[in-house]
Scaffold this motif. Structure first.
Motif, PDB file in Angstrom:
ATOM      1  N   PRO A 150     -71.901  12.344  23.651  1.00 45.58           N
ATOM      2  CA  PRO A 150     -70.891  12.460  22.354  1.00 45.58           C
ATOM      3  C   PRO A 150     -69.763  13.151  22.525  1.00 45.58           C
ATOM      4  CG  PRO A 150     -73.273  12.984  21.616  1.00 45.58           C
ATOM      5  CD  PRO A 150     -73.115  12.940  23.173  1.00 45.58           C
ATOM      6  N   SER A 151     -69.567  13.928  23.689  1.00 47.25           N
ATOM      7  CA  SER A 151     -68.226  14.649  24.136  1.00 47.25           C
ATOM      8  C   SER A 151     -67.258  13.719  24.403  1.00 47.25           C
ATOM      9  CB  SER A 151     -68.524  15.968  24.933  1.00 47.25           C
ATOM     10  OG  SER A 151     -68.907  15.453  26.163  1.00 47.25           O
ATOM     11  N   ARG A 152     -67.481  12.730  24.740  1.00 43.25           N
ATOM     12  CA  ARG A 152     -66.588  11.486  25.156  1.00 43.25           C
ATOM     13  C   ARG A 152     -66.111  10.798  24.078  1.00 43.25           C
ATOM     14  NH1 ARG A 152     -68.621   8.114  29.648  1.00 43.25           N
ATOM     15  NH2 ARG A 152     -66.053   7.398  29.842  1.00 43.25           N
ATOM     16  N   PHE A 153     -64.702  10.582  23.929  1.00 40.85           N
ATOM     17  CA  PHE A 153     -64.291   9.785  22.796  1.00 40.85           C
ATOM     18  C   PHE A 153     -63.174   9.064  23.126  1.00 40.85           C
ATOM     19  CE2 PHE A 153     -61.778  13.450  21.846  1.00 40.85           C
ATOM     20  CZ  PHE A 153     -60.689  12.905  21.027  1.00 40.85           C
ATOM     21  N   ILE A 154     -62.734   8.285  22.242  1.00 38.53           N
ATOM     22  CA  ILE A 154     -61.460   7.452  22.413  1.00 38.53           C
ATOM     23  C   ILE A 154     -60.854   7.360  20.894  1.00 38.53           C
ATOM     24  CG2 ILE A 154     -61.640   6.477  24.630  1.00 38.53           C
ATOM     25  CD1 ILE A 154     -61.561   3.980  22.983  1.00 38.53           C
ATOM     26  N   LEU A 155     -59.883   7.425  20.717  1.00 40.54           N
ATOM     27  CA  LEU A 155     -59.045   7.025  19.240  1.00 40.54           C
ATOM     28  C   LEU A 155     -59.557   5.492  19.021  1.00 40.54           C
ATOM     29  CD1 LEU A 155     -55.775   8.779  19.091  1.00 40.54           C
ATOM     30  CD2 LEU A 155     -58.075   9.540  18.089  1.00 40.54           C
ATOM     31  N   ASP A 156     -59.961   5.268  17.804  1.00 40.23           N
ATOM     32  CA  ASP A 156     -60.219   4.129  17.376  1.00 40.23           C
ATOM     33  C   ASP A 156     -58.796   3.142  16.806  1.00 40.23           C
ATOM     34  OD1 ASP A 156     -61.304   1.403  16.803  1.00 40.23           O
ATOM     35  OD2 ASP A 156     -62.515   2.153  15.120  1.00 40.23           O
ATOM     36  N   SER A 157     -58.061   2.809  17.525  1.00 41.50           N
ATOM     37  CA  SER A 157     -56.546   2.473  17.034  1.00 41.50           C
ATOM     38  C   SER A 157     -56.058   1.415  17.839  1.00 41.50           C
ATOM     39  CB  SER A 157     -55.623   3.579  16.981  1.00 41.50           C
ATOM     40  OG  SER A 157     -55.281   4.053  18.287  1.00 41.50           O
ATOM     41  N   TRP A 158     -54.991   0.500  17.295  1.00 41.39           N
ATOM     42  CA  TRP A 158     -54.334  -0.421  18.044  1.00 41.39           C
ATOM     43  C   TRP A 158     -53.727   0.009  19.280  1.00 41.39           C
ATOM     44  CZ3 TRP A 158     -55.849  -5.109  18.048  1.00 41.39           C
ATOM     45  CH2 TRP A 158     -56.192  -5.603  16.656  1.00 41.39           C
ATOM     46  N   ASP A 159     -53.039   1.409  19.324  1.00 42.32           N
ATOM     47  CA  ASP A 159     -52.554   1.916  20.131  1.00 42.32           C
ATOM     48  C   ASP A 159     -53.557   2.114  21.501  1.00 42.32           C
ATOM     49  OD1 ASP A 159     -50.346   2.274  18.851  1.00 42.32           O
ATOM     50  OD2 ASP A 159     -50.867   4.647  18.550  1.00 42.32           O
ATOM     51  N   SER A 160     -54.954   2.286  21.200  1.00 36.91           N
ATOM     52  CA  SER A 160     -55.863   2.313  22.374  1.00 36.91           C
ATOM     53  C   SER A 160     -56.011   0.725  22.699  1.00 36.91           C
ATOM     54  CB  SER A 160     -57.164   2.716  21.754  1.00 36.91           C
ATOM     55  OG  SER A 160     -58.239   2.362  22.716  1.00 36.91           O
ATOM     56  N   TRP A 161     -56.049  -0.262  22.097  1.00 39.71           N
ATOM     57  CA  TRP A 161     -56.004  -1.528  22.602  1.00 39.71           C
ATOM     58  C   TRP A 161     -54.884  -1.990  23.212  1.00 39.71           C
ATOM     59  CZ3 TRP A 161     -60.044  -4.854  23.109  1.00 39.71           C
ATOM     60  CH2 TRP A 161     -61.047  -4.730  22.298  1.00 39.71           C
ATOM     61  N   PHE A 162     -53.796  -1.750  22.803  1.00 37.54           N
ATOM     62  CA  PHE A 162     -52.536  -2.021  23.453  1.00 37.54           C
ATOM     63  C   PHE A 162     -52.719  -1.421  24.953  1.00 37.54           C
ATOM     64  CE2 PHE A 162     -48.116  -0.693  24.635  1.00 37.54           C
ATOM     65  CZ  PHE A 162     -47.479  -2.091  24.781  1.00 37.54           C
ATOM     66  N   SER A 163     -52.993  -0.111  25.117  1.00 35.74           N
ATOM     67  CA  SER A 163     -52.938   0.472  26.337  1.00 35.74           C
ATOM     68  C   SER A 163     -53.787   0.042  27.355  1.00 35.74           C
ATOM     69  CB  SER A 163     -53.244   2.220  26.505  1.00 35.74           C
ATOM     70  OG  SER A 163     -54.594   2.186  25.708  1.00 35.74           O
ATOM     71  N   TYR A 164     -54.997  -0.561  26.744  1.00 39.61           N
ATOM     72  CA  TYR A 164     -55.856  -1.054  27.708  1.00 39.61           C
ATOM     73  C   TYR A 164     -55.433  -2.591  28.137  1.00 39.61           C
ATOM     74  CZ  TYR A 164     -59.577   2.262  27.560  1.00 39.61           C
ATOM     75  OH  TYR A 164     -60.312   3.247  27.673  1.00 39.61           O
ATOM     76  N   ILE A 165     -54.662  -3.364  27.135  1.00 45.67           N
ATOM     77  CA  ILE A 165     -54.140  -4.498  27.690  1.00 45.67           C
ATOM     78  C   ILE A 165     -53.072  -4.505  28.379  1.00 45.67           C
ATOM     79  CG2 ILE A 165     -52.965  -6.289  26.558  1.00 45.67           C
ATOM     80  CD1 ILE A 165     -54.649  -6.247  23.839  1.00 45.67           C
ATOM     81  N   LEU A 166     -52.190  -3.474  28.449  1.00 44.89           N
ATOM     82  CA  LEU A 166     -51.202  -3.274  29.151  1.00 44.89           C
ATOM     83  C   LEU A 166     -51.591  -2.936  30.480  1.00 44.89           C
ATOM     84  CD1 LEU A 166     -48.012  -2.949  29.386  1.00 44.89           C
ATOM     85  CD2 LEU A 166     -48.277  -0.310  28.773  1.00 44.89           C
ATOM     86  N   ILE A 167     -52.537  -2.015  30.572  1.00 47.86           N
ATOM     87  CA  ILE A 167     -53.095  -1.824  32.001  1.00 47.86           C
ATOM     88  C   ILE A 167     -53.642  -3.055  32.864  1.00 47.86           C
ATOM     89  CG2 ILE A 167     -55.160  -0.665  33.167  1.00 47.86           C
ATOM     90  CD1 ILE A 167     -54.504   1.751  31.143  1.00 47.86           C
ATOM     91  N   THR A 168     -54.199  -3.962  31.790  1.00 48.12           N
ATOM     92  CA  THR A 168     -54.936  -5.215  32.409  1.00 48.12           C
ATOM     93  C   THR A 168     -53.626  -6.248  32.951  1.00 48.12           C
ATOM     94  OG1 THR A 168     -56.783  -5.104  30.892  1.00 48.12           O
ATOM     95  CG2 THR A 168     -56.063  -7.083  31.981  1.00 48.12           C
ATOM     96  N   ILE A 169     -52.745  -6.211  32.224  1.00 53.59           N
ATOM     97  CA  ILE A 169     -51.451  -6.844  32.623  1.00 53.59           C
ATOM     98  C   ILE A 169     -51.016  -6.464  33.877  1.00 53.59           C
ATOM     99  CG2 ILE A 169     -49.221  -7.713  31.962  1.00 53.59           C
ATOM    100  CD1 ILE A 169     -50.252  -7.897  28.957  1.00 53.59           C
ATOM    101  N   LEU A 170     -50.558  -5.050  33.841  1.00 47.67           N
ATOM    102  CA  LEU A 170     -49.797  -4.444  35.097  1.00 47.67           C
ATOM    103  C   LEU A 170     -51.030  -4.605  36.371  1.00 47.67           C
ATOM    104  CD1 LEU A 170     -48.531  -1.286  33.655  1.00 47.67           C
ATOM    105  CD2 LEU A 170     -47.371  -3.233  34.336  1.00 47.67           C
TER     106      LEU A 170
END
Length: 135
Positions: free
Chosen positions: A99-119
């Motif tokens: 439980p000490s590992r977390f990410i924000l549940d937001s569109w910014d999070s999705w955007f960064s993963y999509i951007l990394i995938t594209i790059l």
């Protein structure tokens, strides 16, 4: 057959950031956290361009009667105010195994993963596809 296996492996490598985010979405638990402190500073980059301003809000949240406090970082232009303030509540996704590992549940999070995938896909595609010689 070997080419097919190589392309499948490359496809899996390219999609891995997005697949990781989908895994988090499906198997991690949702929760709410509160910003308890804002930390900021300049992250220096070698070479021209200097550095960037990095905000690191510390988030506190509770899981199973335990209190957790972790921080995350995001970049912003110089002299910009943080998009979070002490006391703000944020949606999070945390790992049920750790439980000490977390990410924000937001569109910014999705955007960064999509951007990394594209790059990553662009880099692998440009390295794999043969270039035709010029005229």
């Amino acid at each position: 057959m070997t080419d097919f296996i190589v392309y499948c492996a490359l496809g899996a490598a390219v999609l891995s950031p997005l697949l990781r985010r989908l895994y988090i979405e499906c198997f991690w638990k949702r929760g709410r956290g509160t910003v308890i402190r804002l930390e900021g500073g300049i992250k220096t980059n070698p070479g021209p361009g200097g550095g960037t301003w990095v905000w690191s809000p510390r988030i506190e949240y509770h899981v199973g009667g335990q209190r957790f406090s972790s921080r995350f970082s995001y970049w912003q232009s110089f002299n910009a105010r943080s998009k979070y303030a002490v006391g703000d509540e944020v949606d999070i996704l945390y790992s049920p195994r750790n439980p000490s590992r977390f990410i924000l549940d937001s569109w910014d999070s999705w955007f960064s993963y999509i951007l990394i995938t594209i790059l990553l896909g662009s880099a692998i595609f440009s390295a794999v596809v043969p270039r035709s010689p010029g005229p």
